[in-house]
Design a protein around this motif. Structure first.
Motif: not given
Length: 277
Positions: A227-235
């Motif tokens: 299962l592929s998902t992404f994380t980005t840096f918040g604010m």
């Protein structure tokens, strides 16, 4: 010399801030009323800002741009077009101020083992990866070595790359192309890359975006499913930080998890170092 510099990704000459706002709002599929309710300004004032009859304050402009999820470099371009100073900087990846970001990224990557995880820049270059990602590329028969590194979009779309080892290659290539095409509207370098790589022959119509994508990898010892998902840096307040994202490939079944864990444990047993770039 300062480690911080602002590099706009497109020219704003001759384009007013209101015109940019109207374009971003239309791309987001929002009416003036929708956006005014989200931000808390009157529809009349928003209309005047878009037509140039009124000038938004820096605070209102910031609220409008964040509500529309406009990339930070384009936010800077709109601020400049409105007559204000740019609000965000773009740090070099090797700047001292980025050390805390690299430390956080390395912690996330290592914590994901034995699940593969990679860090992708705005141009889809793989800038870092954990040991399990390297193992997965090896299982798929893809070399991640080389002076120029590996570009995820290129290896997915170009023959001879990772795409050739995917069972559901048409689906993954279409999803990657569509996502990159959206991002390329504000990224000339990515737009040039899209012109250079083969476009998928099968493009699904009205495919709803999903936060989770099933990636099926063909290997000599059978299929692996993630299962592929992404994380980005918040604010984030830095353009470079905002452009980074971590892709997590989470084993989708017990056999995949066991194979990744076994391969990772074997790698640890022989004392191999975790590949970092």
């Amino acid at each position: 010399m300062s480690h911080h510099s602002f590099h706009p990704t497109y020219s704003v000459a001759g384009t007013a801030a209101g015109e940019h706002l109207r374009r971003f709002r239309q791309q987001a599929g929002l009416s003036q009323l929708d956006l005014s309710l989200i931000v808390g300004v009157s529809q009349r004032h928003l209309s005047c800002v878009e037509t140039g009859r009124a000038k938004a304050s820096p605070g209102t402009l910031h609220a409008l741009l964040r509500a529309l999820d406009v990339p930070l470099d384009l936010c800077n371009a709109v601020f400049v077009a409105a007559g204000y100073a740019p609000r965000y900087v773009a740090s070099s990846l090797d700047a001292p101020a980025m050390e805390v970001v690299h430390d956080a990224i390395n912690h996330i990557l290592q914590a994901n083992n034995p699940a593969p995880a990679i860090v992708i820049s705005s141009n889809w270059d793989i800038t870092a990866a954990n040991a399990s990602a390297g193992l997965l590329f090896e299982m798929a028969g893809v070399s991640a070595d080389g002076e120029s590194g590996l570009n995820l979009l290129d290896t997915l779309l170009r023959p001879g790359g990772l795409g050739d080892s995917l069972v559901n290659v048409e689906e993954i290539r279409a999803i990657a192309w569509q996502r990159a095409a959206r991002e390329a509207t504000s990224n000339p370098d990515l737009a040039r890359l899209l012109q250079d790589v083969p476009k998928p022959t099968e493009m699904p119509v009205d495919a709803p975006p999903s936060p989770l994508i099933l990636t099926r990898v063909r290997t000599e010892n059978g299929e692996l499913r993630f299962l592929s998902t992404f994380t980005t840096f918040g604010m984030p307040l830095d353009i470079t930080v905002a452009s980074l994202r971590i892709e997590h490939l989470i084993p989708a079944d017990a056999p995949t998890w066991q194979r990744m864990k076994s391969a990772y444990d074997q790698r640890l047993a022989v004392g191999a170092k975790t590949p970092q770039r």
